[in-house]
Design a protein around this motif. Structure first.
Motif, short mmCIF file in Angstrom:
data_model
loop_
_atom_site.label_atom_id
_atom_site.label_comp_id
_atom_site.label_asym_id
_atom_site.label_seq_id
_atom_site.Cartn_x
_atom_site.Cartn_y
_atom_site.Cartn_z
N ILE A 13 -19.92 -33.50 -11.08
CA ILE A 13 -20.85 -33.77 -12.18
C ILE A 13 -21.79 -34.91 -11.81
CG2 ILE A 13 -21.02 -34.59 -14.57
CD1 ILE A 13 -18.28 -33.22 -15.05
N TRP B 10 -25.42 -33.18 -10.82
CA TRP B 10 -26.19 -33.23 -12.05
C TRP B 10 -26.73 -34.66 -12.27
CZ3 TRP B 10 -22.48 -29.59 -11.45
CH2 TRP B 10 -22.77 -28.28 -11.87
N GLU C 279 -29.29 -35.59 -20.32
CA GLU C 279 -27.93 -35.78 -20.86
C GLU C 279 -27.40 -34.52 -21.51
OE1 GLU C 279 -25.55 -38.86 -23.85
OE2 GLU C 279 -27.64 -39.23 -23.29
N ILE D 53 -25.84 -32.07 -18.82
CA ILE D 53 -24.69 -32.48 -18.00
C ILE D 53 -23.45 -31.72 -18.45
CG2 ILE D 53 -23.20 -34.40 -17.34
CD1 ILE D 53 -25.59 -36.25 -17.68
#
Length: 227
Positions: A162, A166, A171, A174
């Motif tokens: 993650i 990403w 936000e 994600i």
């Protein structure tokens, strides 16, 4: 080696240089200079030793002393993180050495021959061949597989995936750890009978395990002019 200059470390260096033997060049050509490929990754530079930029500066200074008329040019060679291989081979390939490029093409050709009934993960072309047929991976699925491949044998946590893949996402985009599992499951489905090259390490994450029928074709990163 300390940060002292090369001539301080070896005051007799120039005196040690023996005349180079005369070499015949192809008819219709002339010698205009030479290339010196130096393989030296950052993790091999010991504390207290000159950094890469300082080494380049000292080599340029030495060339200027040996031949004031010489012109010098240097570029740093980059490769995908964790790509492995000998540093000097990475440098030659990244800087376009014809012999290194020819060798890579031959290696790629041999790997494709060996992988005609296996998996070919082509990092340079960003594609995966299964029994010589392209797998329909999405951009994100290939990114995920490539991340595992470049960290071969190391278990990668969901949190690391993650954070790394990403990092620039909004936000709202994600994924959660459960979503990572979904991405990996979809990747495995597309790897079909070879899906076990991406293994689950229970309670930790995932790991890429190379089999005998897996060929990996490394890519090269353009080399910026840093020096």
């Amino acid at each position: 080696m300390t940060t002292q200059t090369l001539d301080q470390a070896r005051p007799d260096f120039a005196a040690d240089l023996a005349p180079a033997p005369a070499r015949r060049v192809p008819e219709g050509t002339e010698v205009r200079g030479f290339a010196l490929y130096v393989g030296l990754s950052d993790d091999k530079i010991e504390d207290g030793d000159p950094k890469l930029g300082a080494i380049v500066a000292q080599i340029k200074e030495l060339v200027a002393k040996l031949s004031p008329a010489a012109e010098t040019y240097a570029a740093v060679a980059l490769a995908p993180e964790g790509a492995g291989g000998r540093d000097v081979d990475v440098v030659r390939l990244a800087l376009g050495d014809p012999a290194a490029i020819a060798r890579q093409k031959q290696t790629a050709h041999d790997s494709l021959d060996r992988a005609a009934s296996g998996v070919t993960i082509d990092l340079s072309r960003k594609r995966v061949l299964l029994d010589n047929v392209a797998a329909p991976l999405t951009f994100r699925e290939f990114e995920l597989l490539q991340y595992f491949v470049l960290r071969e044998g190391r278990t990668v946590s969901r949190d690391e995936l993650i954070t790394s893949l990403w990092a620039d996402a909004a936000e709202s985009e994600i994924p959660s750890e459960r979503t990572i599992d979904v991405h990996v499951r979809r990747l495995r489905v597309k790897l079909a009978q070879y899906q076990d090259i991406v293994r689950t390490v229970r309670g930790i994450g995932y790991r890429f395990d190379r089999h005998a029928d897996v060929a990996i074709l490394q890519g090269a990163t353009p080399s910026p002019d840093l020096f």
